[in-house]
Design a protein around this motif. Structure first.
Motif, mmCIF file in Angstrom:
data_model
loop_
_atom_site.group_PDB
_atom_site.id
_atom_site.type_symbol
_atom_site.label_atom_id
_atom_site.label_comp_id
_atom_site.label_asym_id
_atom_site.label_seq_id
_atom_site.Cartn_x
_atom_site.Cartn_y
_atom_site.Cartn_z
ATOM 1 N N ALA A 356 0.719 -1.383 0.033
ATOM 2 C CA ALA A 356 -0.018 -0.011 -0.042
ATOM 3 C C ALA A 356 1.007 0.970 -0.008
ATOM 4 O O ALA A 356 0.494 2.472 -0.832
ATOM 5 N N GLU A 357 1.963 1.309 0.765
ATOM 6 C CA GLU A 357 2.878 2.465 0.952
ATOM 7 C C GLU A 357 3.568 2.558 -0.341
ATOM 8 O O GLU A 357 3.711 3.595 -0.884
ATOM 9 N N ARG A 358 3.942 1.543 -0.955
ATOM 10 C CA ARG A 358 4.594 1.782 -2.423
ATOM 11 C C ARG A 358 3.691 2.121 -3.533
ATOM 12 O O ARG A 358 4.030 2.984 -4.183
ATOM 13 N N ARG A 359 2.433 1.816 -3.331
ATOM 14 C CA ARG A 359 1.389 2.278 -4.482
ATOM 15 C C ARG A 359 1.215 3.617 -4.307
ATOM 16 O O ARG A 359 1.129 4.431 -5.227
ATOM 17 N N ALA A 360 1.015 3.984 -2.799
ATOM 18 C CA ALA A 360 0.764 5.661 -2.928
ATOM 19 C C ALA A 360 2.196 6.277 -3.329
ATOM 20 O O ALA A 360 1.967 7.288 -3.833
ATOM 21 N N LEU A 361 3.241 5.877 -3.058
ATOM 22 C CA LEU A 361 4.639 6.612 -3.392
ATOM 23 C C LEU A 361 4.542 6.599 -4.917
ATOM 24 O O LEU A 361 5.078 7.618 -5.552
ATOM 25 N N TRP A 362 4.291 5.517 -5.409
ATOM 26 C CA TRP A 362 4.152 5.464 -6.946
ATOM 27 C C TRP A 362 3.278 6.585 -7.554
ATOM 28 O O TRP A 362 3.714 7.447 -8.347
ATOM 29 N N GLU A 363 2.233 6.577 -6.969
ATOM 30 C CA GLU A 363 0.997 7.401 -7.525
ATOM 31 C C GLU A 363 1.407 8.900 -7.237
ATOM 32 O O GLU A 363 1.199 9.818 -7.933
ATOM 33 N N LYS A 364 2.078 9.225 -6.165
ATOM 34 C CA LYS A 364 2.506 10.504 -5.789
ATOM 35 C C LYS A 364 3.774 11.089 -6.581
ATOM 36 O O LYS A 364 3.698 12.230 -7.341
ATOM 37 N N GLU A 365 4.552 10.459 -7.034
ATOM 38 C CA GLU A 365 5.680 10.608 -7.823
ATOM 39 C C GLU A 365 5.231 10.877 -9.092
ATOM 40 O O GLU A 365 5.829 11.777 -9.948
ATOM 41 N N LEU A 366 4.389 9.912 -9.689
ATOM 42 C CA LEU A 366 4.169 10.112 -11.106
ATOM 43 C C LEU A 366 3.021 11.243 -11.327
ATOM 44 O O LEU A 366 3.186 12.054 -12.304
ATOM 45 N N THR A 367 2.281 11.485 -10.291
ATOM 46 C CA THR A 367 1.419 12.750 -10.232
ATOM 47 C C THR A 367 2.290 13.867 -10.103
ATOM 48 O O THR A 367 1.845 14.939 -11.113
ATOM 49 N N ALA A 368 3.244 13.848 -9.418
ATOM 50 C CA ALA A 368 4.190 15.335 -9.590
ATOM 51 C C ALA A 368 4.673 15.475 -10.919
ATOM 52 O O ALA A 368 5.119 16.703 -11.098
ATOM 53 N N HIS A 369 5.019 14.558 -11.673
ATOM 54 C CA HIS A 369 5.689 14.648 -13.004
ATOM 55 C C HIS A 369 4.473 14.731 -13.995
ATOM 56 O O HIS A 369 4.802 14.667 -15.184
ATOM 57 N N GLY A 370 3.123 14.848 -13.467
ATOM 58 C CA GLY A 370 2.249 15.193 -14.623
ATOM 59 C C GLY A 370 1.881 13.853 -15.326
ATOM 60 O O GLY A 370 1.187 14.051 -16.421
ATOM 61 N N ALA A 371 2.113 12.621 -14.831
ATOM 62 C CA ALA A 371 1.651 11.433 -15.500
ATOM 63 C C ALA A 371 0.498 10.862 -14.980
ATOM 64 O O ALA A 371 0.516 10.439 -13.674
ATOM 65 N N ASP A 372 -0.302 10.490 -15.731
ATOM 66 C CA ASP A 372 -1.670 9.948 -15.234
ATOM 67 C C ASP A 372 -1.344 8.374 -15.604
ATOM 68 O O ASP A 372 -1.521 7.912 -16.762
ATOM 69 N N THR A 373 -1.306 7.630 -14.477
ATOM 70 C CA THR A 373 -1.226 6.148 -14.706
ATOM 71 C C THR A 373 -2.444 5.218 -14.221
ATOM 72 O O THR A 373 -3.007 5.967 -13.149
ATOM 73 N N GLY A 374 -2.674 4.355 -14.857
ATOM 74 C CA GLY A 374 -3.945 3.550 -14.387
ATOM 75 C C GLY A 374 -3.889 2.879 -13.203
ATOM 76 O O GLY A 374 -2.602 2.672 -12.743
ATOM 77 N N PRO A 375 -4.621 2.438 -12.489
ATOM 78 C CA PRO A 375 -4.813 1.730 -11.125
ATOM 79 C C PRO A 375 -4.130 0.489 -11.401
ATOM 80 O O PRO A 375 -3.341 -0.348 -10.291
ATOM 81 N N ALA A 376 -4.417 -0.228 -12.411
ATOM 82 C CA ALA A 376 -3.560 -1.505 -12.528
ATOM 83 C C ALA A 376 -2.232 -1.479 -12.513
ATOM 84 O O ALA A 376 -1.482 -2.386 -12.001
ATOM 85 N N ASP A 377 -1.844 -0.514 -13.389
ATOM 86 C CA ASP A 377 -0.273 -0.533 -13.486
ATOM 87 C C ASP A 377 0.600 0.055 -12.051
ATOM 88 O O ASP A 377 1.425 -0.540 -11.663
#
Length: 710
Positions: A356-377
Motif C-alpha cells: 500500500a505504501e509503495r502504491r501511494a509513493l508511485w502515484e505521488k511521484e508520477l502525479t508530481a511529474h504530470g503522469a496519469d497512470t492507471g490503477p492496474a499499473d
C-alpha cells in the motif's frame, strides 16, 4: 615592521588579529631596540586579551570552551590561522624565518614569539604533545620541513585544520574534503556558523548532552521523548534490507529539531583503513560544528577496510564515544558494539515499505511529474517491485523522461510533459533498472524476449506454467492481504523444478514467465559458485541469495543437479561436506522470498528433500509430432524467405528432434540459404538437420552415416 592588515583592528571579526599584530609589534620592538626577541625585560601581554576576543567573537569562544584551550594554545591557533586570512602574514613569517618560501609559521618561530623565558618555551613545546588538545583533536597538524633530514620539532610548520579555519573565519558549507563521501541536507536556503549566543550556552549539561555551542542550531533545552539514553545524545542502529528506508529515522530526527543532516556514505570512503578513519573523524567533527544529525550509512561498507571488525571497534565506536551529537548508523546485519565503550546504541528495525505504501509513493511521484497512470499499473508496480521511497522517485522520473523522449521522437518536436504518459513497459523497465545491481555482479542477467506464443507445450504443462505465473502475480494479495503469510511455516517464496530432456523449453519457460511479469531473470553460473574449498560454496550461495533478497528477480539454477544432487552415504570427509552443502541449500531456499527455478535433465538425480519443498514440479516431455510441427513453424520469422515447397509436416514426422535442436537447425539452414543467395529450401533444412544429428552422435533417419541418401 609593516602593518599586517589594513582593516580596522577594532572590528569584532579582526579582534584576534589585533592581538597578533600587537604580538608581532612587540617582537619587532625588541629586535630594533637591540634587546633581541627575548630581552631582559618582560614584555607586556598582547592586546586585546583572549577574554576580550572571546566576548566579541563567538567562534573563538566556542573553540576555547569545546577543547579547553589555554591562552598559549589559542595563540598557536591564531598564528596558524593568519596566513589563511591574509597572505601578508605569510610574507611576514617568511621574513621572520629568513626564508620567503616559508609562509607557514614554524614551531620555533612560535616559541620565539610567545615565550620570554625557558619555562614559557617548555610550555609552548608541551602544547604539541600527543595528548595535548591541539594534536589529540586534530586542530593543528605539524608538517616537517622537507629540506631537513629528520627535522626537530622546531622545524615543523603549523597548519590549521580546514574545518577549524572555516569556523573561525565563519565560512559556510561542507568541508571540501568530505564532498566525495558525505551528503549534507539543510533545512533552510543556506547554512552558516553563527556566533555563540553566550557563555551560558557553552557548558555541557549534567547528563552529557552538549548544547552544541557554535553550531547552527542549539540543542533543545529539555530532551524530547525521542532522545538517547538518560536524555543524552541519540545512538540508533537502523537495521533493515537495502530497499528499506534505513535513513528515514535520521531524517525524521533532523526534521523534528530543525537541524541539518550529514550522511556519510561508507562505500565512498578511501580504500585504506587509515584514510577512512581520518575521513570518519572529519565527518564526526563536521556534524558537531554544524549541529547536524550524523548518519553513517551502510555499516557493511566498513568491512572492506582492514578486516571485519577493526574499523568498527577501533574507529567508529571510539568516535561515537567522543561525540556528543546525535548519530544514526544504518546496516543490514545484526550489530552490537564491542563493549569497549558505554554507548547505549538502540536497535531500530526498519522494514521494507508494504504494498500500500509503495502504491501511494508511485502515484505521488508520477502525479508530481504530470503522469496519469492507471490503477492496474500502479498495483502491479507496487506488487512486483519492493523498492524504497528514493528508488521509486528515481524510477518514476526515469519513466517520465523516457516517455517524453519517445513522444518527442514520434512527434518530431518537443512535447509538453502534461501530454506524455509512460507506458506499462517503460514503467516496468525503469523499476527493473533500480534493482538487481548487486545481483548482476554475481549472476548473468538473461534478456527475456520470448512470449507465451513461443512456447509449444502440451496442455497440462502449459496449465502448470500459467498457475505458476498466477501465483507470482497474486502473491501479495494472498499472502499479505488475505493473511496467509502467518499460516505458512516456512518462507513465502516459490520454488519450481523444470525437468526434461535437453532442448524441451525449460529455460525458455523461465524467460517467458519473467517477461510476462516484467521481472529480471538471473542465471546462476555454477562455475562461480561451486568451490573445492570447504565452506566457500555456501558463502558464494549466501551472497547470491542475500543480493536476490533485495531485488525482485527470478533466480535460475540451470543444470541444478550439479548443486542439488542426492545426498550420499558418508564414507569420507568429502561426502560429509557435500551433504552439508545440500543441507544448507535446503534451508536457504526455504528462507528466500522470491521465485527460484531449478532445471535438470534427469529428475531422479536431485535429492528427494528438494522436490518435497518445491511448490511446482513441471515435467517437460519430448515433443510429439504435432508439437514438433508447431515448433518448426514458430521458428521461422515472418520476414524470412521460404521456398513454397517446404514440407514442415514431413520434417516433424520424419525427424524426432527437440525444440532446441529444431531452432538451431532452422538458423543453420538460414545461413546456408543466405550463402547460396536463395530462399530457405528443403535441401538447406535437411543439411542442417544432419548436422544436428551429428551433434547428438546419432544416425540421421532416412540417411546413411556419410550423409548420402538412405
Amino acid at each position: 615592521m609593516p602593518q599586517a592588515l589594513a582593516e580596522s583592528p577594532n572590528s569584532p571579526r579582526l579582534s584576534a588579529f589585533s592581538r597578533l599584530d600587537d604580538l608581532l609589534a612587540q617582537a619587532d620592538d625588541a629586535v630594533t631596540t637591540g634587546r633581541g626577541a627575548h630581552g631582559p625585560l618582560s614584555r607586556p601581554p598582547p592586546r586585546p586579551s583572549w577574554e576580550q576576543v572571546c566576548a566579541s567573537h563567538g567562534a573563538w569562544a566556542w573553540l576555547r570552551t569545546r577543547y579547553g584551550l589555554s591562552d598559549i594554545e589559542l595563540d598557536l591557533v591564531l598564528l596558524a590561522l593568519a596566513p589563511e586570512a591574509n597572505l601578508r602574514y605569510g610574507r611576514l613569517y617568511g621574513c621572520l624565518q629568513d626564508d620567503p618560501a616559508r609562509g607557514r609559521p614554524l614551531v620555533g618561530l612560535a616559541m620565539d614569539l610567545l615565550a620570554a623565558t625557558p619555562e614559557e618555551r617548555l610550555a609552548v613545546r608541551s602544547a604539541f604533545g600527543p595528548q595535548a588538545p591541539l594534536t589529540r583533536h586534530r586542530i593543528l597538524a605539524l608538517v616537517p620541513d622537507p629540506g631537513v633530514a629528520a627535522p626537530p620539532l622546531l622545524a615543523h610548520a603549523m597548519v590549521l585544520d580546514d574545518q577549524i579555519v572555516d569556523v573561525l573565519l565563519e565560512q559556510p558549507g561542507l568541508d571540501w574534503r568530505l564532498a566525495s563521501c558525505c551528503r549534507l541536507e539543510i533545512p533552510g536556503p543556506e547554512i552558516t556558523r553563527p556566533e555563540v549566543p553566550g557563555q551560558a550556552d557553552q557548558a555541557e549539561d549534567a547528563v552529557g548532552r552538549e548544547t552544541l555551542a557554535g553550531s547552527v542550531y542549539a540543542a533543545p533545552a529539555a530532551p524530547p521523548s525521542w532522545a538517547g539514553p538518560y536524555g543524552g545524545p541519540v545512538r540508533w542502529y537502523a537495521q533493515g534490507p537495502e530497499e528499506a528506508d534505513r535513513d528515514g529515522p535520521a531524517r525524521e530526527l533532523a526534521a523534528r529539531d530543525g537541524r541539518p543532516l550529514l550522511t556519510v556514505e561508507t562505500r565512498c570512503l578511501p580504500d585504506d583503513a587509515q584514510g577512512a578513519a581520518s575521513m570518519l573523524a572529519l565527518a564526526f567533527r563536521e556534524a558537531f560544528l554544524l549541529g547536524a544529525v550524523l548518519c553513517v550509512d551502510d555499516l557493511e561498507g566498513l568491512d572492506r577496510l582492514g578486516g571485519e571488525r577493526l574499523p568498527r571497534e577501533r574507529t567508529l565506536e571510539g568516535l561515537l564515544a567522543g561525540h556528543n551529537g546525535d548519530v544514526v548508523i544504518t546496516g543490514t546485519r545484526d550489530w552490537q558494539p564491542g563493549g569497549r565503550y558505554v554507548l547505549g546504541v538502540l536497535p531500530v528495525p526498519v522494514a521494507v515499505c508494504d504494498i500500500a505504501e509503495r502504491r501511494a509513493l508511485w502515484e505521488k511521484e508520477l502525479t508530481a511529474h504530470g503522469a496519469d497512470t492507471g490503477p492496474a499499473d500502479l498495483r502491479d508496480l507496487a506488487a512486483r517491485f519492493r523498492l524504497g521511497p528514493r528508488r521509486i522517485a528515481d524510477a518514476a522520473l526515469t519513466a517520465c523522461a523516457t516517455a517524453r523522449r519517445r513522444a518527442a521522437a514520434d512527434a518530431g518536436q518537443w512535447v509538453p510533459p502534461r501530454l506524455t504518459r509512460p507506458t506499462r513497459a517503460e514503467l516496468f523497465a525503469s523499476a527493473r533498472g533500480q534493482s538487481g545491481h548487486a545481483l548482476a555482479a554475481l549472476a548473468h542477467r538473461v534478456e527475456a524476449v520470448h512470449g507465451w506464443d513461443d512456447l509449444v507445450l502440451p496442455g497440462d504443462v502449459a496449465a502448470q506454467l500459467a498457475e505458476l505465473r498466477a501465483r507470482l502475480a497474486h502473491h501479495h494479495q494472498v499472502m499479505d492481504a488475505w493473511g496467509f503469510e502467518r499460516r505458512v511455516a516456512r518462507g513465502s517464496g516459490v520454488g519450481a523444478l523444470f525437468s526434461g530432456p535437453p532442448g524441451t523449453g525449460k529455460t525458455m519457460a523461465a524467460e517467458v514467465i519473467a517477461c510476462e511479469l516484467g521481472l529480471d531473470l538471473f542465471r546462476i553460473d555454477l562455475a562461480t559458485v561451486v568451490s573445492k574449498y570447504v565452506g566457500e560454496t555456501e558463502k558464494n550461495l549466501e551472497r547470491i541469495f542475500a543480493a536476490a533478497a533485495d531485488t525482485d528477480a527470478i533466480l535460475l539454477f540451470d543444470e541444478a543437479d550439479a548443486l542439488f544432487g542426492r545426498r550420499a552415504e558418508v564414507r569420507d570427509a568429502q561426502d560429509r561436506f557435500a551433504n552439508m552443502e545440500i543441507a544448507y541449500l535446503l534451508q536457504r531456499m526455504e528462507r528466500h522470498d522470491g521465485l527460484v527455478v531449478l532445471t535438470t535433465n534427469v529428475r531422479r538425480n536431485l535429492d528427494e528433500a528438494f522436490t518435497r519443498r518445491l511448490q511446482f514440479v513441471v515435467e517437460f516431455p519430448f515433443p510429439g509430432v504435432v508439437e514438433r510441427e508447431r515448433i518448426w513453424r514458430a521458428c521461422f520469422p515472418p520476414r524470412a524467405p521460404r521456398d513454397p515447397a517446404l514440407d514442415l509436416g514431413r520434417l516433424a514426422r520424419d525427424f524426432r528432434l527437440t525444440g532446441g535442436s529444431i531452432r538451431d537447425a532452422v538458423l543453420h539452414a538460414a545461413f546456408l540459404a543466405a550463402a547460396d543467395g536463395v530462399s530457405i529450401g528443403m535441401s538447406h533444412l535437411l543439411m542442417a538437420i544432419g548436422r544436428e544429428f551429428q551433434k547428438l552422435d546419432q544416425v540421421m533417419p532416412g540417411r546413411l552415416p556419410d550423409g548420402g541418401e538412405g
